[in-house]
Design a protein around this motif. Sequence first.
Motif, PDB file in Angstrom:
ATOM      1  N   VAL A  77       0.858  -1.186   0.000  1.00  0.00           N
ATOM      2  CA  VAL A  77       0.000   0.000   0.000  1.00  0.00           C
ATOM      3  C   VAL A  77       0.892   1.233   0.000  1.00  0.00           C
ATOM      4  O   VAL A  77       1.811   1.344   0.812  1.00  0.00           O
ATOM      5  N   GLY A  78       0.628   2.162  -0.883  1.00  0.00           N
ATOM      6  CA  GLY A  78       1.526   3.305  -1.051  1.00  0.00           C
ATOM      7  C   GLY A  78       1.555   4.265   0.123  1.00  0.00           C
ATOM      8  O   GLY A  78       2.611   4.767   0.507  1.00  0.00           O
ATOM      9  N   ASP A  79       0.392   4.525   0.717  1.00  0.00           N
ATOM     10  CA  ASP A  79       0.305   5.511   1.803  1.00  0.00           C
ATOM     11  C   ASP A  79       0.158   4.786   3.141  1.00  0.00           C
ATOM     12  O   ASP A  79      -0.868   4.147   3.414  1.00  0.00           O
ATOM     13  N   ILE A  80       1.190   4.910   3.973  1.00  0.00           N
ATOM     14  CA  ILE A  80       1.202   4.274   5.287  1.00  0.00           C
ATOM     15  C   ILE A  80       1.576   5.327   6.322  1.00  0.00           C
ATOM     16  O   ILE A  80       2.609   5.999   6.184  1.00  0.00           O
ATOM     17  N   VAL A  81       0.747   5.476   7.340  1.00  0.00           N
ATOM     18  CA  VAL A  81       0.977   6.500   8.358  1.00  0.00           C
ATOM     19  C   VAL A  81       0.907   5.863   9.737  1.00  0.00           C
ATOM     20  O   VAL A  81       0.281   4.822   9.932  1.00  0.00           O
ATOM     21  N   PRO A  82       1.556   6.493  10.727  1.00  0.00           N
ATOM     22  CA  PRO A  82       1.499   5.949  12.092  1.00  0.00           C
ATOM     23  C   PRO A  82       0.151   6.212  12.748  1.00  0.00           C
ATOM     24  O   PRO A  82      -0.549   7.177  12.422  1.00  0.00           O
ATOM     25  N   LEU A  83      -0.211   5.326  13.690  1.00  0.00           N
ATOM     26  CA  LEU A  83      -1.474   5.436  14.423  1.00  0.00           C
ATOM     27  C   LEU A  83      -1.222   5.046  15.867  1.00  0.00           C
ATOM     28  O   LEU A  83      -0.698   3.965  16.148  1.00  0.00           O
ATOM     29  N   LYS A  84      -1.568   5.904  16.790  1.00  0.00           N
ATOM     30  CA  LYS A  84      -1.414   5.595  18.207  1.00  0.00           C
ATOM     31  C   LYS A  84      -2.681   4.977  18.783  1.00  0.00           C
ATOM     32  O   LYS A  84      -2.621   4.136  19.677  1.00  0.00           O
ATOM     33  N   SER A  85      -3.838   5.398  18.299  1.00  0.00           N
ATOM     34  CA  SER A  85      -5.110   4.927  18.825  1.00  0.00           C
ATOM     35  C   SER A  85      -6.156   5.002  17.726  1.00  0.00           C
ATOM     36  O   SER A  85      -6.113   5.893  16.871  1.00  0.00           O
ATOM     37  N   ALA A  86      -7.106   4.071  17.754  1.00  0.00           N
ATOM     38  CA  ALA A  86      -8.181   4.095  16.761  1.00  0.00           C
ATOM     39  C   ALA A  86      -8.984   5.387  16.836  1.00  0.00           C
ATOM     40  O   ALA A  86      -9.580   5.815  15.843  1.00  0.00           O
ATOM     41  N   ARG A  87      -8.980   6.046  17.992  1.00  0.00           N
ATOM     42  CA  ARG A  87      -9.707   7.301  18.139  1.00  0.00           C
ATOM     43  C   ARG A  87      -9.148   8.400  17.230  1.00  0.00           C
ATOM     44  O   ARG A  87      -9.827   9.394  16.951  1.00  0.00           O
ATOM     45  N   GLN A  88      -7.909   8.226  16.768  1.00  0.00           N
ATOM     46  CA  GLN A  88      -7.289   9.217  15.892  1.00  0.00           C
ATOM     47  C   GLN A  88      -7.717   9.085  14.434  1.00  0.00           C
ATOM     48  O   GLN A  88      -7.427   9.988  13.629  1.00  0.00           O
ATOM     49  N   ILE A  89      -8.371   7.998  14.085  1.00  0.00           N
ATOM     50  CA  ILE A  89      -8.615   7.712  12.671  1.00  0.00           C
ATOM     51  C   ILE A  89      -9.380   8.834  11.967  1.00  0.00           C
ATOM     52  O   ILE A  89      -8.968   9.269  10.873  1.00  0.00           O
ATOM     53  N   PRO A  90     -10.501   9.355  12.508  1.00  0.00           N
ATOM     54  CA  PRO A  90     -11.198  10.436  11.788  1.00  0.00           C
ATOM     55  C   PRO A  90     -10.304  11.636  11.508  1.00  0.00           C
ATOM     56  O   PRO A  90     -10.358  12.211  10.412  1.00  0.00           O
ATOM     57  N   THR A 100     -15.437  12.597   5.316  1.00  0.00           N
ATOM     58  CA  THR A 100     -16.036  11.734   6.335  1.00  0.00           C
ATOM     59  C   THR A 100     -17.080  10.829   5.685  1.00  0.00           C
ATOM     60  O   THR A 100     -17.994  11.314   5.013  1.00  0.00           O
ATOM     61  N   PRO A 101     -16.960   9.517   5.836  1.00  0.00           N
ATOM     62  CA  PRO A 101     -17.921   8.617   5.176  1.00  0.00           C
ATOM     63  C   PRO A 101     -19.287   8.679   5.865  1.00  0.00           C
ATOM     64  O   PRO A 101     -19.379   8.627   7.087  1.00  0.00           O
ATOM     65  N   LYS A 102     -20.331   8.786   5.068  1.00  0.00           N
ATOM     66  CA  LYS A 102     -21.670   8.710   5.636  1.00  0.00           C
ATOM     67  C   LYS A 102     -22.001   7.273   6.040  1.00  0.00           C
ATOM     68  O   LYS A 102     -22.689   7.040   7.034  1.00  0.00           O
ATOM     69  N   THR A 103     -21.491   6.339   5.235  1.00  0.00           N
ATOM     70  CA  THR A 103     -21.672   4.920   5.543  1.00  0.00           C
ATOM     71  C   THR A 103     -20.307   4.249   5.491  1.00  0.00           C
ATOM     72  O   THR A 103     -19.565   4.385   4.517  1.00  0.00           O
ATOM     73  N   LEU A 104     -19.963   3.536   6.555  1.00  0.00           N
ATOM     74  CA  LEU A 104     -18.658   2.899   6.674  1.00  0.00           C
ATOM     75  C   LEU A 104     -18.839   1.394   6.786  1.00  0.00           C
ATOM     76  O   LEU A 104     -19.516   0.906   7.699  1.00  0.00           O
ATOM     77  N   GLY A 105     -18.235   0.652   5.872  1.00  0.00           N
ATOM     78  CA  GLY A 105     -18.329  -0.793   5.904  1.00  0.00           C
ATOM     79  C   GLY A 105     -17.259  -1.407   6.787  1.00  0.00           C
ATOM     80  O   GLY A 105     -16.094  -1.015   6.722  1.00  0.00           O
ATOM     81  N   MET A 106     -17.658  -2.384   7.605  1.00  0.00           N
ATOM     82  CA  MET A 106     -16.712  -3.103   8.448  1.00  0.00           C
ATOM     83  C   MET A 106     -17.058  -4.605   8.435  1.00  0.00           C
ATOM     84  O   MET A 106     -18.115  -5.012   7.943  1.00  0.00           O
ATOM     85  N   GLU A 107     -16.166  -5.414   8.986  1.00  0.00           N
ATOM     86  CA  GLU A 107     -16.313  -6.874   8.992  1.00  0.00           C
ATOM     87  C   GLU A 107     -17.146  -7.301  10.202  1.00  0.00           C
ATOM     88  O   GLU A 107     -16.632  -7.861  11.168  1.00  0.00           O
ATOM     89  N   LEU A 108     -18.443  -7.049  10.140  1.00  0.00           N
ATOM     90  CA  LEU A 108     -19.289  -7.294  11.300  1.00  0.00           C
ATOM     91  C   LEU A 108     -19.510  -8.769  11.588  1.00  0.00           C
ATOM     92  O   LEU A 108     -20.034  -9.120  12.652  1.00  0.00           O
ATOM     93  N   ILE A 122     -16.346   6.316  17.679  1.00  0.00           N
ATOM     94  CA  ILE A 122     -15.288   6.994  16.936  1.00  0.00           C
ATOM     95  C   ILE A 122     -15.844   7.655  15.682  1.00  0.00           C
ATOM     96  O   ILE A 122     -15.509   8.803  15.363  1.00  0.00           O
ATOM     97  N   PHE A 123     -16.721   6.941  14.978  1.00  0.00           N
ATOM     98  CA  PHE A 123     -17.339   7.480  13.759  1.00  0.00           C
ATOM     99  C   PHE A 123     -18.795   7.853  14.069  1.00  0.00           C
ATOM    100  O   PHE A 123     -19.727   7.292  13.489  1.00  0.00           O
ATOM    101  N   ASP A 124     -18.981   8.808  14.979  1.00  0.00           N
ATOM    102  CA  ASP A 124     -20.318   9.122  15.471  1.00  0.00           C
ATOM    103  C   ASP A 124     -21.221   9.757  14.421  1.00  0.00           C
ATOM    104  O   ASP A 124     -22.435   9.787  14.579  1.00  0.00           O
ATOM    105  N   GLY A 125     -20.634  10.219  13.317  1.00  0.00           N
ATOM    106  CA  GLY A 125     -21.451  10.797  12.244  1.00  0.00           C
ATOM    107  C   GLY A 125     -21.685   9.839  11.097  1.00  0.00           C
ATOM    108  O   GLY A 125     -22.271  10.235  10.073  1.00  0.00           O
ATOM    109  N   SER A 126     -21.252   8.586  11.243  1.00  0.00           N
ATOM    110  CA  SER A 126     -21.350   7.615  10.153  1.00  0.00           C
ATOM    111  C   SER A 126     -22.223   6.428  10.572  1.00  0.00           C
ATOM    112  O   SER A 126     -22.311   6.093  11.754  1.00  0.00           O
ATOM    113  N   VAL A 127     -22.846   5.824   9.591  1.00  0.00           N
ATOM    114  CA  VAL A 127     -23.582   4.569   9.804  1.00  0.00           C
ATOM    115  C   VAL A 127     -22.639   3.420   9.444  1.00  0.00           C
ATOM    116  O   VAL A 127     -22.066   3.391   8.350  1.00  0.00           O
ATOM    117  N   ILE A 128     -22.458   2.474  10.367  1.00  0.00           N
ATOM    118  CA  ILE A 128     -21.574   1.337  10.117  1.00  0.00           C
ATOM    119  C   ILE A 128     -22.378   0.183   9.539  1.00  0.00           C
ATOM    120  O   ILE A 128     -23.387  -0.249  10.122  1.00  0.00           O
TER     121      ILE A 128
END
Length: 400
Positions: A77-90, A100-108, A122-128
């Motif tokens: 993957v070309g773009d790789i950045v550091p992450l300390k916590s999932a809370r930082q993702i947005p 900001t995604p209105k709908t976010l797909g995850m492996e439910l 974390i994604f309080d404005g998105s529908v998962i």
Amino acid sequence: MYRSDGKVPEAEIKQRIDRLQSQLGDAGADAALIVQKADLYYFSGTVQDAHLYIPREGKPLLMARKALERAAAESSVGDIVPLKSARQIPEILKRNAYPTPKTLGMELDVLSANLYLDYQRIFDGSVILDVSHFIRLTRMIKSPYEIGILREAGRKADELYAGIPSMIREGIPEVELAGLVEARARKLGHQGTVRMRLWGSEMFFGHLMAGPSAAVPSFLASPTGGEGTGPAVGQSAGFRPVGRNEPIMVDYPFVYQGYISDQTRIFAVGAISDEWLRAQEAMIEIQSLIQKAARPGASVGELYDMAVARAAELGYADHFMGAGPGRVRFIGHGTGLELDEYPFIAKGRKTPIAEGMCIALEPKLIFPGKGVVGTENTHIVTPDGLMPLTTFNEGIVRVD
């Protein structure tokens, strides 16, 4: 500096991501956030602690927490950045110009309830949404790159099985024999971990049992179980000594560079009765029937019905793929990075066979209190039908 061997090529990763992006619209998702290990490896080439963000359009972003340097060395993957916590993702997405995604797909299908609630906050404005089905559809068709690795996994599986007769002797405990087989598998490059997607499913290498202990049922979604070393594991090899004139079942997937070739063979110390030999030949016949019928376009449910009908004609209806309530309703399954991938050759399923699928067929007979016979081979679907990747002797191999 970490050096990665066996790195998934950049073109391979891009092709996989492109295929998922083409399905995100059908899933109703603006983007997908990948966290599960097998999916993460498939789409990024690394299993380090990371989140992979795949928008419906545009480049993916890999956010790595641990270990960043290794993830960067392994992933294409070309773009790789550091992450300390999932809370930082947005905030990281915003800094990298992702809307900001209105709908976010995850492996439910595999995400725990606690993690799901965390991501909702974390994604309080998105529908998962659940995009696991679309991810599994993407992974179902193997690329030439994947088929090359699966071929090598099959070759190594055959090499493993060829060495098993020299390890078997009368009186050896199942678990000791299993240890010998597993040591040889590791020497041949078996990665050790056998990944399964179904919640609560787990396996250590595979199943190795002899005589009546092979017919002991277990919780696993498998026609066989085994006594195991105790209730805490509840499957596979136990402490029972291998006897003479009884079937010894070895059902060991070989996992090479992440990819799984599934195989079952039957061995015996000394002569074995004609009853067992006929039963084994019946399972080989059913496998051959399905191999010939499983051409592109064939329905997996119809293939299952065909196998069940033939087992009944041969007189094995009460023992095919289990006995009593322990019977499973499938005769084969997809395999790849996980042992239980799409498609399932199962009752009522409508999926058509397609070129590039990787399918393990496993017709087996379970006789409670006596033992198990059967066969299993991994195949690639070609335009002409199934091409087996595992070819070691399918008859009952006698050990004197």
